[in-house]
Design an enzyme around this catalytic site. Structure first.
Site, short mmCIF file in Angstrom:
data_model
loop_
_atom_site.label_atom_id
_atom_site.label_comp_id
_atom_site.label_asym_id
_atom_site.label_seq_id
_atom_site.Cartn_x
_atom_site.Cartn_y
_atom_site.Cartn_z
N LEU A 228 0.85 -1.20 0.00
CA LEU A 228 0.00 0.00 0.00
C LEU A 228 0.87 1.24 0.00
O LEU A 228 1.66 1.46 0.93
CB LEU A 228 -0.92 0.00 1.23
N GLN B 238 7.93 -5.03 -3.37
CA GLN B 238 7.28 -4.85 -4.66
C GLN B 238 8.05 -3.82 -5.48
O GLN B 238 8.36 -2.73 -4.98
CB GLN B 238 5.83 -4.40 -4.51
N CYS C 212 -0.68 -1.01 -10.75
CA CYS C 212 -0.84 0.39 -10.33
C CYS C 212 -1.58 1.17 -11.42
O CYS C 212 -1.15 1.18 -12.58
CB CYS C 212 0.51 1.03 -10.06
N HIS D 131 -6.12 -8.55 -8.92
CA HIS D 131 -7.11 -7.60 -8.41
C HIS D 131 -8.31 -7.62 -9.36
O HIS D 131 -8.14 -7.43 -10.56
CB HIS D 131 -6.49 -6.21 -8.33
N ASP E 151 -12.06 -5.84 -2.33
CA ASP E 151 -13.30 -5.65 -1.56
C ASP E 151 -13.43 -6.53 -0.33
O ASP E 151 -14.49 -6.51 0.31
CB ASP E 151 -14.53 -5.87 -2.43
#
Length: 639
Positions: A292, A345, A376, A445, A478
């Site tokens: 993050l 990452q 990203c 994702h 989610d």
């Protein structure tokens, strides 16, 4: 057939009813809701009342279930700036602060006068120094904002306690800046990839066959359906051409001198890192804290480890910045000793750059895996061919994965989105190939780049890709309750583990909820203790001097811009609350709970003052994301 259609209609109708009943607003009990302020009706030709209405809408805060929603703000506050504390009147020499002799002597441009500094230094913030309490020594000496806790003796121990790993030495960053680092290993891997590419180029016969097939297809299109199917032509058929075009490098490089097949599925030279036994990571059933940006720092990861996170990952680091020896970028790779399974990452756009970074990470850091960022969505990243933009170039992805896996003895993973455009998923074509190129696991994702974080993640598509992926596939998107994680990990989905991202930002105790399979009605005082722990970890990491306190406060405020979205379990009409349901304006069961629910940045500053003391007179803060606060303008402290 009719029964199947009826079942689909029922499922569709229930989904529509569920979505319309929530309307994107968390189901807070009516007795805790706050009615929205009355807005004056527009009247008169001068538009004065309309202007007042617009001003009221801009500062009204989050929408209430009973009132009209304010216009949603999107994007980032790119020109927000960052607060840096004013320079001290007396700037002490670092050697003097740490009790060493200054090599510049009287010629030093910084002050050596401790008495003069003590007359101008700010007061202490507390009676316990986080660094001194752990190490028995604080490197910030008299500049520490908790200096009174050091006592008479503050000397470095013979064997200092080092709780952080991957701290880049000055000699390493200096060699990188001067281009003195030996990247011969990366160069060797790149030569192998170039040789594979040469073998993958079509021959003259294949090119002629492809041209003939293209001419036949054009003739068929012109002739139309009335002419029937086009006649066969000499040359490779469609399937044969596809196999030739998509041939893996391991097949094409079969005749390379000194080559041998490694466990990752690629083809490597004898003696390379990849020919040795690789360290393994068990991804099955694990809770993985997502990388993050900004908020996923080391102190925050320590908090999540305390709540039960199994796997942690660094913030996204830019490959070029690491190769240039930027200390701020290398700081992103730091790892706390409590992070037992930790990865870094990396974002890059070329095989050459990523091969060099992989060699650096292998030689200079302690990591359990390396992740390639191909998800990203930020324009600045995608426009440079990194992040989600990289995932659209399969051949470039193959080269990067192959050369990096050749350099690493730890697993290499890839994180990507469903695709680039809204309704055009492409991941199902790329995901099955990644393990053959050298990826040990794939994270998907369930949104496209164009979606960013709007609409719901498509877990059905994630499951479809998992069934086609020979390596472990980690689902992301989610997850906000233990029910969400349980549904994702059902045996029929084929998903190995779940990555928690925004859900862990809003409630980091989500890891505990999942492992204990319960909804935790965490109290406001428990949440304040959590923030107190973050502040302690932040001061240990960023420092206890004035600059370290300012950095800790800034990252705390950024995190609070997510934490205020949490609605306590005891205030909800139904469970679970979904991540796409924004909280209405409500009050809590006590004053602290109400304060923590505020979307005003000025209230977040008040919370920071409870933990780090009053802010300076010139302090200002603007959240990184526009949607995270009702007041997006800079906050200036009073007095």
């Amino acid at each position: 057939f009719v029964d199947d259609i009826c079942a689909l209609l029922v499922a569709y109708r229930s989904r529509r009813e569920r979505m319309s009943s929530t309307n994107g607003v968390a189901p807070v009990k009516a007795e805790y809701l706050i009615a929205p302020p009355e807005r004056p009706a527009t009247s008169g030709a001068d538009g004065s009342d309309a202007a007042a209405t617009a001003d009221s809408a801009a500062t009204a805060g989050p929408p209430s279930a009973a009132g009209p929603p304010r216009k949603k703000q999107k994007g980032m506050n790119k020109n927000r700036g960052s607060y840096r504390p004013a320079k001290a009147e007396v700037r002490l020499c670092t050697a003097v602060v740490q009790g060493r002799e200054c090599k510049f002597g009287d010629g030093c441009k910084y002050s050596h006068d401790l008495v003069a500094y003590r007359t101008t230094c700010p007061p202490d913030l507390g009676e316990l120094c986080p660094i001194y309490s752990v190490n028995g020594y604080c490197r910030f000496g008299v500049t520490c904002r908790f200096g009174g806790a050091h006592g008479a003796s503050n000397t470095p121990p013979a064997q200092p306690v080092d709780s952080e790993r991957n701290v880049a030495p000055a000699a390493l960053t200096s060699r990188l800046r001067k281009h003195e680092y030996d990247f011969s290993g990366a160069a060797h891997a790149l030569r192998q990839w170039d040789a594979i590419n040469e073998h993958r180029k079509p021959s003259e016969g294949q090119e002629a066959g492809a041209a003939a097939a293209a001419q036949a297809a054009a003739a068929q299109a012109q002739a139309g359906a009335s002419d029937g199917p086009a006649p066969a032509v000499d040359g490779p058929g469609k399937e044969e051409s596809a196999r030739a075009e998509g041939a893996t490098g391991a097949d094409a490089a079969e005749g390379l001198e000194g080559g041998c097949t490694a466990g990752g599925g690629g083809h490597y030279p004898s003696g390379s890192v990849a020919t040795r036994e690789r360290r393994a990571v068990d991804w099955r059933g694990k809770l993985y804290l997502a990388p993050l940006t900004t908020v996923g720092n080391l102190p925050y990861r320590r908090v999540c480890k305390g709540y039960g996170a199994d796997i942690t990952c660094s913030e996204m680091a830019m490959a070029t910045n690491l190769l240039q020896g930027q200390a701020s970028e290398w700081a992103l790779l730091r790892r706390h000793v409590s992070e037992d399974v930790f990865g870094v990452q990396i974002a890059g756009n070329s095989a050459e750059t990523m091969a060099r970074v992989a060699q650096l990470i292998e030689a200079e850091t302690e990591v359990d895996f390396v992740d390639i960022n191909m998800g990203c969505p930020i324009d600045l990243v995608c426009n440079r061919g990194m992040g989600a933009g990289l995932a659209q170039r399969a051949n470039k992805v193959q080269g990067i994965v192959r050369v990096m896996s050749q350099q690493l003895s730890c697993p290499l993973t890839v994180k990507l989105r469903t695709g680039y455009d809204m309704d055009k998923p492409t991941a199902h074509r790329l995901v099955p190939q990644l393990p053959g190129w050298g990826a040990a696991a794939v994270t998907l994702h369930g949104r496209s780049r164009q979606q960013r974080y709007t609409k719901l993640a498509d877990w059905d598509y994630i499951s479809q890709c998992a069934s086609a992926c020979p390596a472990p596939l980690i689902g992301n998107g989610d997850a906000f309750s233990y029910e969400d994680v349980d549904n994702a990990l059902k045996s029929e989905t084929g998903i190995s583990s779940v990555m928690l991202a925004r859900g862990a930002l809003v409630k980091p105790w989500l890891f505990t909820e999942v492992k204990e399979r319960r909804h935790w009605d965490i109290s406001a005082s428990e949440r304040l203790d959590m923030l107190r722990g973050f502040v302690r970890f932040g001061l240990e990491h960023w420092g206890t001097d004035t600059l370290g306190v300012a950095r800790t406060r800034n990252f705390l405020l950024e995190w609070l811009s997510f934490l205020h979205r949490y609605v306590p379990v005891g205030l909800l009409e139904r469970l679970p609350c979904r991540i796409n349901e924004r909280p209405p304006t409500y009050f809590g069961r006590n004053d602290l709970e109400t304060l923590m629910a505020s979307s005003m940045a000025s209230d977040w500053v008040k919370i920071s003052e409870m933990l780090l003391g009053p802010v300076p007179a010139d302090f200002h803060f603007t959240p990184k994301h526009k949607a995270n606060a009702a007041a997006s303008a800079a906050i200036t402290a009073e007095g």
